[in-house]
Design an enzyme around this catalytic site. Sequence first.
Site, PDB file in Angstrom:
ATOM      1  N   SER A 138       1.082  -1.098  -0.111  1.00  0.00           N
ATOM      2  CA  SER A 138       0.157   0.045  -0.109  1.00  0.00           C
ATOM      3  C   SER A 138       0.862   1.203  -0.030  1.00  0.00           C
ATOM      4  CB  SER A 138      -0.857   0.068   1.323  1.00  0.00           C
ATOM      5  OG  SER A 138      -1.636   1.150   1.370  1.00  0.00           O
ATOM      6  N   TYR A 148      -1.022  -0.713  10.488  1.00  0.00           N
ATOM      7  CA  TYR A 148      -1.172  -1.240   9.105  1.00  0.00           C
ATOM      8  C   TYR A 148       0.140  -0.807   8.220  1.00  0.00           C
ATOM      9  CZ  TYR A 148      -3.542  -1.278   4.536  1.00  0.00           C
ATOM     10  OH  TYR A 148      -3.785  -1.695   3.394  1.00  0.00           O
TER      11      TYR A 148
END
Length: 257
Positions: A138, A148
């Site tokens: 990401s 994350y």
Amino acid sequence: MTTALITGATAGIGAAFARRLAADGHNLVLVARDTKRLQEQATELHDRHGIEAEVLTADLSEEDGITAVEQRLADRTHPVDLLVNNAGFGNKGRFLEVPMADELTMLKVHCEAVLRLTAAAAQPMRERGRGGVVNVASVAAFVPRGTYGASKAWVVQFTQGAARDLAGTGVRLMALCPGFVRTEFHQRAGMGTDNIPGWMWLDADKLVAAALADLAKGKSLSIPDPRYKALMGVVKLAPRGLLGGLSSRTGRKYGPQ
């Protein structure tokens, strides 16, 4: 015909990879937790494109799930030519607000599973002298933003390092770093998306097409959109302290923790 194994195959980016690879004539091994959805997807892709689509139900947050996929990747009689490590999720909440068990589950799926499945795939690929691995990370990997972002940063660093180690073997490894894509990701995490600007959304099918083109070029990192490439260029130039404050506010507004 070559075979591609895709984790998190039933929705979003994983489903887009399945559609594109099936259309290109690749047989598939579809991996996810929901057997019914996998079977429906396999039937649809077989009927539409005439390819073979194998179903493998596995939860990559569990030891048995990772082991099952490792064993399939290690099968020399039915080799996998392309692995797409796409399975992943987000947690809603700031650090210390998210239960530690959920944080550890994220690391197991995003890091341990990626490490083990990449190794399981790359070993027989190296023996054959060909193959590819796409590890879906990401753009959050490039900003300081909680577990994350940290887990996706690990995916990028691991993939690029492994790609260098395997250079010249015929095995290509690439970290794919998309921005916001309309998938089930935010819904599953209980995150609203109404406040995300329209220009930040990417189309999953176009993203996959760009990613496969980058893999064919031998790139070890793919940021498949000019808008996000420009944003990441700004990120590289921004002072770390300023970037941390901005990413913290943006993360609370738009993304996973």
